[in-house]
Design an enzyme around this catalytic site. Sequence first.
Site, mmCIF file in Angstrom:
data_model
loop_
_atom_site.group_PDB
_atom_site.id
_atom_site.type_symbol
_atom_site.label_atom_id
_atom_site.label_comp_id
_atom_site.label_asym_id
_atom_site.label_seq_id
_atom_site.Cartn_x
_atom_site.Cartn_y
_atom_site.Cartn_z
ATOM 1 N N HIS A 79 -3.058 6.253 4.413
ATOM 2 C CA HIS A 79 -1.634 6.424 4.727
ATOM 3 C C HIS A 79 -1.173 7.798 4.236
ATOM 4 C CE1 HIS A 79 -1.600 2.325 5.844
ATOM 5 N NE2 HIS A 79 -0.855 1.794 4.901
ATOM 6 N N CYS A 139 0.812 -1.224 0.000
ATOM 7 C CA CYS A 139 0.000 0.000 0.000
ATOM 8 C C CYS A 139 0.846 1.277 0.000
ATOM 9 C CB CYS A 139 -0.947 -0.009 1.192
ATOM 10 S SG CYS A 139 -0.236 -0.688 2.689
HETATM 11 P P1 NAP Z 1 -7.936 -8.769 7.634
HETATM 12 O O1 NAP Z 1 -8.938 -7.687 7.824
HETATM 13 O O2 NAP Z 1 -7.312 -9.396 8.834
HETATM 14 O O3 NAP Z 1 -8.649 -9.931 6.772
HETATM 15 C C1 NAP Z 1 -8.042 -11.163 6.527
HETATM 16 C C2 NAP Z 1 -8.892 -11.980 5.563
HETATM 17 O O4 NAP Z 1 -8.220 -13.198 5.248
HETATM 18 C C3 NAP Z 1 -10.238 -12.367 6.139
HETATM 19 O O5 NAP Z 1 -11.199 -12.425 5.109
HETATM 20 C C4 NAP Z 1 -9.950 -13.768 6.665
HETATM 21 O O6 NAP Z 1 -11.090 -14.583 6.765
HETATM 22 C C5 NAP Z 1 -9.064 -14.289 5.567
HETATM 23 N N1 NAP Z 1 -8.274 -15.429 6.020
HETATM 24 C C6 NAP Z 1 -7.408 -15.472 7.052
HETATM 25 N N2 NAP Z 1 -6.906 -16.723 7.178
HETATM 26 C C7 NAP Z 1 -7.460 -17.451 6.204
HETATM 27 C C8 NAP Z 1 -7.360 -18.818 5.811
HETATM 28 N N3 NAP Z 1 -6.551 -19.671 6.444
HETATM 29 N N4 NAP Z 1 -8.092 -19.249 4.758
HETATM 30 C C9 NAP Z 1 -8.907 -18.397 4.118
HETATM 31 N N5 NAP Z 1 -9.052 -17.097 4.422
HETATM 32 C C10 NAP Z 1 -8.343 -16.643 5.464
HETATM 33 O O7 NAP Z 1 -6.735 -8.302 6.719
HETATM 34 P P2 NAP Z 1 -6.734 -7.284 5.482
HETATM 35 O O8 NAP Z 1 -6.347 -5.947 5.942
HETATM 36 O O9 NAP Z 1 -8.004 -7.426 4.705
HETATM 37 O O10 NAP Z 1 -5.505 -7.806 4.653
HETATM 38 C C11 NAP Z 1 -5.454 -9.083 4.101
HETATM 39 C C12 NAP Z 1 -4.125 -9.286 3.381
HETATM 40 O O11 NAP Z 1 -4.082 -8.442 2.243
HETATM 41 C C13 NAP Z 1 -2.900 -8.911 4.224
HETATM 42 O O12 NAP Z 1 -2.507 -9.975 5.034
HETATM 43 C C14 NAP Z 1 -1.905 -8.541 3.183
HETATM 44 O O13 NAP Z 1 -1.190 -9.669 2.711
HETATM 45 C C15 NAP Z 1 -2.766 -7.972 2.102
HETATM 46 N N6 NAP Z 1 -2.794 -6.508 2.133
HETATM 47 C C16 NAP Z 1 -2.273 -5.903 1.133
HETATM 48 C C17 NAP Z 1 -2.282 -4.552 1.082
HETATM 49 C C18 NAP Z 1 -1.672 -3.908 -0.066
HETATM 50 O O14 NAP Z 1 -1.363 -2.767 0.044
HETATM 51 N N7 NAP Z 1 -1.504 -4.548 -1.183
HETATM 52 C C19 NAP Z 1 -2.829 -3.785 2.072
HETATM 53 C C20 NAP Z 1 -3.363 -4.407 3.133
HETATM 54 C C21 NAP Z 1 -3.350 -5.788 3.138
HETATM 55 P P3 NAP Z 1 -11.882 -14.786 8.163
HETATM 56 O O15 NAP Z 1 -12.752 -13.578 8.308
HETATM 57 O O16 NAP Z 1 -12.666 -16.031 7.924
HETATM 58 O O17 NAP Z 1 -10.860 -14.924 9.231
HETATM 59 C C1 3JM Z 2 0.228 -5.621 4.349
HETATM 60 O O1 3JM Z 2 0.996 -12.704 5.533
HETATM 61 C C2 3JM Z 2 0.776 -11.819 6.345
HETATM 62 O O2 3JM Z 2 0.900 -11.979 7.557
HETATM 63 C C3 3JM Z 2 0.339 -10.472 5.796
HETATM 64 C C4 3JM Z 2 1.275 -9.374 6.141
HETATM 65 C C5 3JM Z 2 0.887 -8.085 5.459
HETATM 66 C C6 3JM Z 2 1.398 -7.726 4.209
HETATM 67 C C7 3JM Z 2 2.225 -8.688 3.430
HETATM 68 O O3 3JM Z 2 3.436 -8.830 3.694
HETATM 69 O O4 3JM Z 2 1.654 -9.314 2.541
HETATM 70 C C8 3JM Z 2 0.018 -7.218 6.115
HETATM 71 C C9 3JM Z 2 -0.312 -6.002 5.549
HETATM 72 C C10 3JM Z 2 1.078 -6.489 3.666
HETATM 73 C C11 3JM Z 2 1.648 -6.032 2.391
HETATM 74 O O5 3JM Z 2 0.895 -5.449 1.595
HETATM 75 O O6 3JM Z 2 2.849 -6.198 2.133
#
Ligand code: NAP
Ligand code: 3JM
Length: 342
Positions: free
Chosen positions: A249, A136
């Site tokens: 951010h 992000c």
């Molecule tokens: P979050 O609010 O904690 O949501 C996590 C999601 O993943 C929920 O839908 C959860 O489902 C699901 N999940 C967790 N464990 C799982 C499993 N074993 N099998 C299937 N689904 C599972 O986190 P978030 O902020 O949405 O972020 C999710 C991910 O996106 C991060 O970990 C990161 O890798 C990525 N991300 C990327 C950016 C970016 O800038 N590109 C920004 C933020 C996040 P449940 O509700 O069932 O637990």
């Molecule tokens: C943003 O796998 C994890 O625990 C997710 C960690 C995470 C990440 C990542 O490294 O994929 C949380 C929030 C990011 C990201 O976009 O890099």
Amino acid sequence: MAWTKPMPSRPVVAVAGATGAVGIEMLKVLEQRRFPAERVVVLASSRSAGKRLPFAGEELVVEELTEQSFKGVDIALFSAGGSVSKQMAPHAVESGCVVVDNSSAFRMDEDVPLVVPEVNARDVEWHSGIIANPNCSTIQMVVALKPLHDIAPITRVVVATYQAASGAGAAAMQELYEQSRQFLDGTELSVEQFVHRIAFNCIPQIDVFLEDGSTKEEWKMVVETKKIMGAPEIEVQATCVRVPVLRCHSEAVTVQFSKEVDIDRARAALAATPGITVLDEPESAQYPMPAMLEGTDDTYIGRLRVDSTVPHGLSMWVVADQLRKGAALNAVQIAELLLASR
Ligand code: NAP
Ligand code: 3JM
């Protein structure tokens, strides 16, 4: 191997991690942009199976994400964390599905394009089944850097980030609410989602520490910027800080160019770029701030000024909603590029 399977004009779309902060936003963005999906499948962990999520006036029922979830799916938007992506994305690709992955699992893989449509849209053309969405903090910075780099090559970037709690997920955002209430009530603070308390605090650590003393989040900004911009020569020094902001951010960015750049020309180039809004009226205290930009799509830039402490320096303040441009919106824009390049 290059991807040859044709993309249908109305693809079946899966959202993996649909119940999370990013996943919920993905559903909103798909609906708001009228993405021409034949059908949307919502996937999460077994904990959420059966839960209903609103989408386009209907309710979608969450299914447990398994290796079999991707049969008949054309595009999968993954945001369920790195380990789920590593485990499940290969099965999705095997099922003939193009994965747009939001995690850091595949970003630096040589056969995986890392795409910000405003910067390197054409890179979607050489994927082998997986396209990565950058971090992000990287996304909003490269959106701001690209029009400047097109005027004069950038040699060095120094950035300090002010990252919102929701960047660490829905539970982290909830912790900011609860700790703030606990703090004001004078009760004991529950600290679970961050290494320290986040209410009324700033934490100069996001992700784990690396051997050189930087954090992995800072490293991501360095290597991802070079890859997306196709400019390995750009030096990036990042300090990433978690702040008690709910969403959006902010970044203090100082850029050094290889030659003189007129500040008015830089401002005009930024203002003319789709996806950027310049909000820079110091006389009336107008500049981007996270609290006013929740739910917006653009990257907002203000406080543009010359940095006279280095040759050819420029400083600016860059704010974007990291759940939208930093994650969900950028991923859906990548899916739109896949459709456009059919
Ligand atoms: P979050 O609010 O904690 O949501 C996590 C999601 O993943 C929920 O839908 C959860 O489902 C699901 N999940 C967790 N464990 C799982 C499993 N074993 N099998 C299937 N689904 C599972 O986190 P978030 O902020 O949405 O972020 C999710 C991910 O996106 C991060 O970990 C990161 O890798 C990525 N991300 C990327 C950016 C970016 O800038 N590109 C920004 C933020 C996040 P449940 O509700 O069932 O637990
Ligand atoms: C943003 O796998 C994890 O625990 C997710 C960690 C995470 C990440 C990542 O490294 O994929 C949380 C929030 C990011 C990201 O976009 O890099």
